[in-house]
Design a protein around this motif. Structure first.
Motif, PDB file in Angstrom:
ATOM      1  N   UNK A 125       0.813  -1.214   0.000  1.00  0.00           N
ATOM      2  CA  UNK A 125       0.000   0.000   0.000  1.00  0.00           C
ATOM      3  C   UNK A 125       0.849   1.267   0.000  1.00  0.00           C
ATOM      4  N   UNK A 126       2.164   1.124   0.030  1.00  0.00           N
ATOM      5  CA  UNK A 126       3.056   2.262   0.280  1.00  0.00           C
ATOM      6  C   UNK A 126       2.791   3.443  -0.635  1.00  0.00           C
ATOM      7  N   UNK A 127       2.771   3.212  -1.920  1.00  0.00           N
ATOM      8  CA  UNK A 127       2.633   4.318  -2.874  1.00  0.00           C
ATOM      9  C   UNK A 127       1.330   5.086  -2.655  1.00  0.00           C
ATOM     10  N   UNK A 128       0.227   4.360  -2.459  1.00  0.00           N
ATOM     11  CA  UNK A 128      -1.059   5.020  -2.287  1.00  0.00           C
ATOM     12  C   UNK A 128      -1.149   5.734  -0.937  1.00  0.00           C
ATOM     13  N   UNK A 129      -0.607   5.105   0.107  1.00  0.00           N
ATOM     14  CA  UNK A 129      -0.633   5.731   1.434  1.00  0.00           C
ATOM     15  C   UNK A 129       0.137   7.043   1.412  1.00  0.00           C
TER      16      UNK A 129
ATOM     17  N   UNK B  14       7.260  11.531   4.070  1.00  0.00           N
ATOM     18  CA  UNK B  14       8.552  10.838   4.178  1.00  0.00           C
ATOM     19  C   UNK B  14       8.636   9.677   3.188  1.00  0.00           C
ATOM     20  N   UNK B  15       9.781   9.033   3.141  1.00  0.00           N
ATOM     21  CA  UNK B  15       9.903   7.774   2.412  1.00  0.00           C
ATOM     22  C   UNK B  15       9.108   6.707   3.149  1.00  0.00           C
ATOM     23  N   UNK B  16       8.869   5.596   2.470  1.00  0.00           N
ATOM     24  CA  UNK B  16       8.143   4.507   3.130  1.00  0.00           C
ATOM     25  C   UNK B  16       8.960   3.955   4.297  1.00  0.00           C
TER      26      UNK B  16
ATOM     27  N   UNK C 266     -11.760  -2.502  -6.431  1.00  0.00           N
ATOM     28  CA  UNK C 266     -10.503  -2.191  -7.111  1.00  0.00           C
ATOM     29  C   UNK C 266      -9.280  -2.362  -6.231  1.00  0.00           C
ATOM     30  N   UNK C 267      -9.476  -2.401  -4.916  1.00  0.00           N
ATOM     31  CA  UNK C 267      -8.357  -2.454  -3.998  1.00  0.00           C
ATOM     32  C   UNK C 267      -7.720  -1.108  -3.739  1.00  0.00           C
ATOM     33  N   UNK C 268      -8.230  -0.043  -4.361  1.00  0.00           N
ATOM     34  CA  UNK C 268      -7.652   1.296  -4.182  1.00  0.00           C
ATOM     35  C   UNK C 268      -7.763   1.746  -2.724  1.00  0.00           C
ATOM     36  N   UNK C 269      -6.672   2.242  -2.176  1.00  0.00           N
ATOM     37  CA  UNK C 269      -6.655   2.778  -0.828  1.00  0.00           C
ATOM     38  C   UNK C 269      -7.237   4.190  -0.850  1.00  0.00           C
ATOM     39  N   UNK C 270      -8.218   4.453   0.017  1.00  0.00           N
ATOM     40  CA  UNK C 270      -8.869   5.762   0.037  1.00  0.00           C
ATOM     41  C   UNK C 270      -8.654   6.489   1.359  1.00  0.00           C
ATOM     42  N   UNK C 271      -7.957   5.857   2.296  1.00  0.00           N
ATOM     43  CA  UNK C 271      -7.668   6.518   3.564  1.00  0.00           C
ATOM     44  C   UNK C 271      -6.812   5.631   4.434  1.00  0.00           C
TER      45      UNK C 271
END
Length: 409
Positions: free
Chosen positions: A255-259, A279-281, A301-306
């Motif tokens: 989830x790193x990129x979306x978070x 910050x970086x992951x 979709x699995x998209x992270x929304x929060x």
């Protein structure tokens, strides 16, 4: 004992029940003293005799699952079907009760019992509890009666349980657990005596596995004691609630990129933090507690929304139960209750892990965040005036905290 051996063992018991015999998977003395089988129920009137004969559980999960009319319930390791038939009564004609068992003979026995009981809203499926043959978010409640201890992959069982539960769904189990045992060999002998052939989890291990899977509001209540640290227990937990089409689950490295994108969008608003760049992951994960990170994701979709996460406020032991949290929602998904659901799940999980105080520093201009926190039990403890410069401007921070009503009372 291997999976095939377990299935063969219970298939033999099912065939005995089909032949009219009373069966038990532990010693007769333990069966009676521990209230195993039908002895653990007080509402069996009208059930087929063969369902009572093949009742092999260590409790009555139906009594603690708080089933409601119209709900869908799944019984893991349903055996002769007693818990499914009782559940079918509770959920009524507009509800449904599924039974899952790895033994085809047990499924045959349960289907016969359902026909005899006239339970048209009961359905029995052959399959394993480590790979439940139902779609995602298919049931409201999962129950099980002294079965999860039989699995050699309990993490997979709980992961599958989490998957098939709808958000807000409940887990109500009877199972065998251990507390501290003086002698591992004696404990193992006791487990085998009460039919726990794959070995039980300790209370601490069970709770940790529930939390790691994503369950909150966990409780494990010991019931009957069987000697040498082995107990029957009631295990309860909840899958975090959120609006349809979304799911709250533990944060993953994937989830790193979306978070971080949601984090940066929040920082870009100018109302979230003194920080200006996410910050970086590696930096994100290093500064936040591993067990209290959750995301809200789209189930399609699995998209992270929060997301929500927490950092310790101090390394000193006296502050071990005090954390500071952050909650961020995608700019296009705000005002839909996502932040509230994430924060509610976080609060429940924090109390499960022994947190007694949650702190937050919020800009006074961020009225929506202030209102959200107040609605979930946070109180204002003061304002730090002109505490820092943000884009060249001195800004105040409202300090809020929530004291647990469970931990530290």
């Amino acid at each position: 004992m291997a999976h095939d051996e377990v299935v063969n063992r219970y298939s033999g018991l099912a065939r005995a029940a089909l032949a009219g015999e009373t069966v038990a998977d532990c010693g007769a003395e333990a069966f009676e003293r521990g209230r195993f089988g039908a002895a653990g129920y007080d509402d069996t009137e009208g059930l087929p005799e063969s369902a009572l004969r093949a009742s092999l559980g260590c409790g009555n999960p139906v009594a603690v699952a708080e089933l409601r009319e119209g709900e869908t319930v799944l019984d893991l390791g349903s055996g002769g079907g007693i818990d499914v038939l009782l559940s079918a009564r509770r959920v009524g004609p507009h509800g449904r009760a599924y039974g899952l068992d790895a033994s085809a003979d047990m499924v045959e026995l349960a289907r016969r019992n359902a026909r005899e009981a006239g339970a048209t809203n009961a359905e029995f499926v052959c399959g394993t509890i480590e790979a439940i043959p139902l779609p995602d978010h298919a049931v409201d409640v999962v129950i099980s009666n002294c079965v999860i201890n039989l699995s050699s992959d309990k993490a997979a069982v709980l992961a599958e349980t989490f998957r098939v539960l709808r958000p807000g769904g409940r887990l109500g189990l009877s199972d065998v657990v251990t507390t501290e045992a003086l002698d591992p060999e004696l404990r193992t002998a006791t487990e085998l005596r009460v039919g726990c052939v794959a070995g039980s989890l300790s209370v601490a291990e069970y709770r940790e596995l529930l939390l790691k899977t994503g369950f909150v509001a966990t409780s494990i209540t010991l019931t009957a004691e069987h000697g040498d640290g082995v107990h029957s227990a009631i295990v309860q937990a909840v899958k975090p609630a959120i609006s349809p089409g979304l799911e709250i689950r533990p944060m993953r490295d994937a989830d790193a990129e979306q978070v971080l994108a949601i984090y940066q969008a929040g920082l870009g608003s100018g109302q979230a933090s003194f920080e200006t760049t996410a910050p970086s992951w590696e930096g994100f994960t290093a500064s936040r507690l591993a067990r209290l990170r959750y995301v809200a994701a789209d189930t399609g979709t699995g998209e992270v929304v929060g997301w929500v996460a927490a950092s310790p406020v101090s390394a000193r032991p006296v502050y071990a139960g005090v954390v500071e949290h952050s909650v961020y929602v995608h700019p296009g998904c705000q005002a839909h209750g996502i932040g509230r659901a994430l924060l509610a799940a976080f609060i429940a999980a924090s109390e499960d892990t022994g947190i007694w105080t949650i702190q937050a520093g919020i800009f006074p201009e961020n009225s929506s965040s202030l209102s959200l926190h107040q609605a979930l039990g946070f109180r204002v403890v003061g304002t730090r005036e002109r505490v820092g410069r943000h884009h060249g401007t001195w800004r105040d921070v409202v300090m809020m905290e929530r004291r647990s009503t469970v931990v530290g009372r």
